[in-house]
Scaffold this motif. Structure first.
Motif, PDB file in Angstrom:
ATOM      1  N   PRO A 116       0.833  -1.207   0.000  1.00  0.00           N
ATOM      2  CA  PRO A 116       0.000   0.000   0.000  1.00  0.00           C
ATOM      3  C   PRO A 116       0.867   1.256   0.000  1.00  0.00           C
ATOM      4  CG  PRO A 116      -0.009  -1.029   2.164  1.00  0.00           C
ATOM      5  CD  PRO A 116       0.669  -1.994   1.239  1.00  0.00           C
ATOM      6  N   ILE A 117       0.321   2.353  -0.494  1.00  0.00           N
ATOM      7  CA  ILE A 117       1.045   3.625  -0.501  1.00  0.00           C
ATOM      8  C   ILE A 117       0.941   4.252   0.885  1.00  0.00           C
ATOM      9  CG2 ILE A 117       1.184   5.912  -1.541  1.00  0.00           C
ATOM     10  CD1 ILE A 117      -0.032   4.735  -4.069  1.00  0.00           C
ATOM     11  N   ILE A 118       2.093   4.553   1.477  1.00  0.00           N
ATOM     12  CA  ILE A 118       2.168   5.182   2.797  1.00  0.00           C
ATOM     13  C   ILE A 118       2.506   6.653   2.591  1.00  0.00           C
ATOM     14  CG2 ILE A 118       3.294   5.144   5.047  1.00  0.00           C
ATOM     15  CD1 ILE A 118       4.179   2.260   4.385  1.00  0.00           C
ATOM     16  N   TYR A 119       1.868   7.553   3.322  1.00  0.00           N
ATOM     17  CA  TYR A 119       2.136   8.972   3.087  1.00  0.00           C
ATOM     18  C   TYR A 119       1.766   9.822   4.301  1.00  0.00           C
ATOM     19  CZ  TYR A 119      -2.866   8.859   2.025  1.00  0.00           C
ATOM     20  OH  TYR A 119      -4.211   8.647   2.102  1.00  0.00           O
ATOM     21  N   CYS A 120       2.328  11.022   4.313  1.00  0.00           N
ATOM     22  CA  CYS A 120       1.986  12.049   5.288  1.00  0.00           C
ATOM     23  C   CYS A 120       2.122  13.398   4.582  1.00  0.00           C
ATOM     24  CB  CYS A 120       2.855  11.955   6.536  1.00  0.00           C
ATOM     25  SG  CYS A 120       4.624  12.001   6.225  1.00  0.00           S
TER      26      CYS A 120
END
Length: 245
Positions: A116-120
């Protein structure tokens, strides 16, 4: 020279007022919450062509601390091994909360087999860097922040009669739910409220399919999500949604 004596009642009143000011956690928490420089409104996983890859798109609430500023989505496509910063773009100022609205988009990764794409979110202004990292957990795929619903896949349909359709994505909050669409065909001289029906109130996607008079040239609408007596609106950041026939 005589010294004027301060009444005991006045001293006790001032002391009581000071104690209330110091120990009022509601006032302190409200002030702190109102000065968060960057927060997610919402984000969603978008599937690209042929359903093999996808990316993340979303909207950010940014406090206007200075004219010169940089806003980024900070994300990883490989489970956190490497990270990339991609600039977000300014959209408008949201008069509902006085935050600036910024839009972001990640690069695409494998939809079927990749992690999955992890982001902040990152905000650089006045020599400071502010983050929204979901309380240290980062965001994964689609997520709700300040918003509790959003509306996508808006279409005008002409099939013997005229209709407009859309999908409403809601934050799944426990409690009795209702979704309504408020629309106008005469530029808000009048409007109509219609319930959005679903066979499964617990699902996160509700679908609008609303007929309008055949003479209609344009529909403007907003969506209401009500749960536990609390109302949440999606009016496209104060611009409402528009469908042209």
């Amino acid at each position: 020279m005589k010294t004027k004596k301060i009444p005991t009642k006045f001293i006790m009143f001032m002391l009581f007022t000071a104690i209330l000011f110091i120990f009022n956690p509601i006032a302190q928490n409200t002030s702190k919450a109102a000065t968060v420089p960057i927060q997610l409104y919402y984000s969603q996983r978008i599937t690209d062509d042929d359903y093999s890859i996808g990316h993340i798109e979303g909207y950010i609430a940014v406090q206007n601390l200075a004219f010169n500023k940089s806003v980024y989505v900070h994300y990883s496509l490989d489970g956190g091994k490497t990270w990339t910063d991609t600039p977000a773009s300014y959209v408008k100022t949201n008069s509902s909360d006085n935050y600036e609205v910024w839009n972001f988009k990640t690069n695409s990764s494998s939809e079927l087999f990749g992690p999955p794409i992890i982001y902040c979110l990152k905000y650089e202004v006045n020599g400071q860097t502010y983050w929204d990292n979901n309380n240290g957990n980062n965001y994964v795929d689609g997520a709700f922040g300040l918003s509790s619903l959003y509306t996508k896949n808006i279409k005008a349909i002409v099939n013997n009669h005229k209709y407009f359709s859309a999908d409403v994505y809601i934050k799944n909050i426990d409690g009795a739910k209702a979704v309504k669409v408020r629309y106008s065909t005469d530029n808000w001289t009048s409007y109509t409220d219609v319930d959005v029906n679903t066979s499964n109130p617990s699902q996160s996607t509700w679908s609008i399919y609303q007929n309008v008079p055949d003479s209609t040239k344009q529909v403007q609408f907003a969506v209401l999500y009500e749960v536990n007596g609390i109302q949440y609106w999606d009016n496209n950041f104060d611009s409402n949604y528009t469908v042209n026939f």
